[in-house]
Design an enzyme around this catalytic site. Structure first.
Site, PDB file in Angstrom:
ATOM      1  CB  SER A 106      -7.875  -6.382   7.987  1.00 10.12           C
ATOM      2  OG  SER A 106      -7.882  -6.992   6.724  1.00 10.12           O
ATOM      3  NE  ARG A 123      -1.879  -2.084   3.152  1.00 14.09           N
ATOM      4  CZ  ARG A 123      -2.224  -2.705   4.250  1.00 14.09           C
ATOM      5  NH1 ARG A 123      -3.404  -2.505   4.769  1.00 14.09           N
ATOM      6  NH2 ARG A 123      -1.398  -3.528   4.848  1.00 14.09           N
TER       7      ARG A 123
HETATM    8  P1  ADP Z   1      -0.813 -10.260   6.734  1.00 16.39           P
HETATM    9  O1  ADP Z   1      -1.277 -10.464   8.150  1.00 16.39           O
HETATM   10  O2  ADP Z   1      -0.066 -11.442   6.173  1.00 16.39           O
HETATM   11  O3  ADP Z   1      -0.120  -8.949   6.483  1.00 16.39           O
HETATM   12  P2  ADP Z   1      -3.175  -9.156   5.464  1.00 16.39           P
HETATM   13  O4  ADP Z   1      -4.487  -9.844   5.360  1.00 16.39           O
HETATM   14  O5  ADP Z   1      -3.119  -7.950   6.342  1.00 16.39           O
HETATM   15  O6  ADP Z   1      -2.163 -10.281   5.898  1.00 16.39           O
HETATM   16  O7  ADP Z   1      -2.655  -8.729   4.020  1.00 16.39           O
HETATM   17  C1  ADP Z   1      -2.367  -9.686   3.023  1.00 16.39           C
HETATM   18  C2  ADP Z   1      -1.639  -8.998   1.889  1.00 16.39           C
HETATM   19  O8  ADP Z   1      -2.499  -8.069   1.234  1.00 16.39           O
HETATM   20  C3  ADP Z   1      -0.405  -8.176   2.329  1.00 16.39           C
HETATM   21  O9  ADP Z   1       0.588  -8.284   1.335  1.00 16.39           O
HETATM   22  C4  ADP Z   1      -0.937  -6.772   2.407  1.00 16.39           C
HETATM   23  O10 ADP Z   1       0.097  -5.803   2.218  1.00 16.39           O
HETATM   24  C5  ADP Z   1      -1.920  -6.783   1.229  1.00 16.39           C
HETATM   25  N1  ADP Z   1      -2.958  -5.784   1.403  1.00 16.39           N
HETATM   26  C6  ADP Z   1      -3.746  -5.561   2.481  1.00 16.39           C
HETATM   27  N2  ADP Z   1      -4.598  -4.550   2.266  1.00 16.39           N
HETATM   28  C7  ADP Z   1      -4.337  -4.099   1.010  1.00 16.39           C
HETATM   29  C8  ADP Z   1      -4.873  -3.033   0.204  1.00 16.39           C
HETATM   30  N3  ADP Z   1      -5.802  -2.211   0.648  1.00 16.39           N
HETATM   31  N4  ADP Z   1      -4.363  -2.876  -1.035  1.00 16.39           N
HETATM   32  C9  ADP Z   1      -3.373  -3.683  -1.475  1.00 16.39           C
HETATM   33  N5  ADP Z   1      -2.806  -4.690  -0.764  1.00 16.39           N
HETATM   34  C10 ADP Z   1      -3.293  -4.896   0.466  1.00 16.39           C
END
Ligand code: ADP
Length: 161
Positions: free
Chosen positions: A131, A93
């Site tokens: 999230s 992001r």
């Molecule tokens: P983790 O706990 O492994 O970070 P997440 O569910 O928070 O898992 O995120 C999974 C992936 O998706 C990560 O690479 C995160 O950077 C990406 N991600 C989360 N939100 C966004 C978004 N709004 N736009 C693009 N990528 C995102």
């Protein structure tokens, strides 16, 4: 070519959806690996998170058969190997995500040098969606429906009503 998209997806947001759908423009098939992040207190149980991704990606799973969603319990690289897949899909992001993503990519390539991490930059309209932000706003009774797929919005409303 196949890719694994790992994450905690608690909950699955429009940002995750965007990365996944754009990933499907590059890869033929994407395995979503739903993990428990020990550093995070989860809002949804693993099975609920899996079900919500299944409902949000219905068309890609059912008709097109290009997405599968599974629990990821061990190491991400082992999840990849079990599926004979050597690409990890992640999203970035902002610069704040960069160091974290780089560290994970480097550890994974130490463990399995033939597994490569592909990062897509967030689309500008979803770059601020996380999230944790969704959990926080929803817990305080505000509407989060424009940041998450319909089935996720419904489940969150049920949880906090
Ligand atoms: P983790 O706990 O492994 O970070 P997440 O569910 O928070 O898992 O995120 C999974 C992936 O998706 C990560 O690479 C995160 O950077 C990406 N991600 C989360 N939100 C966004 C978004 N709004 N736009 C693009 N990528 C995102």
């Amino acid at each position: 070519m196949k890719a694994v998209y790992p994450g905690s997806f608690d909950p699955f947001t429009n940002g995750h959806y965007d990365i996944l759908v754009r990933g499907l423009e590059i890869f033929d098939e994407v395995f979503v690996g739903v993990a428990n992040n020990p550093a995070k207190k989860h809002l949804f149980e693993m099975n609920d998170r899996i079900q919500l991704i299944n409902e949000s990606m219905k068309e890609w799973i059912g008709l097109k058969k290009r997405v599968q969603v599974h629990a990821l319990k061990g190491l991400t690289v082992d999840f990849c190997k079990e599926r004979e897949c050597n690409v990890l899909l992640r999203g970035i992001r902002a610069v704040t995500d960069y160091e974290y993503e780089q560290a994970i990519a480097q550890i994974n390539s130490e463990l399995e040098p033939e597994i490569h991490t592909v990062c897509l930059f967030a689309s500008k309209e979803h770059a601020f969606v996380s999230s944790s932000m969704i959990r926080e706003i929803a817990a305080h009774g505000r509407d989060i429906s424009k940041y998450v797929p319909g089935p996720v919005a419904k489940a969150i409303m049920e949880k906090f009503k």
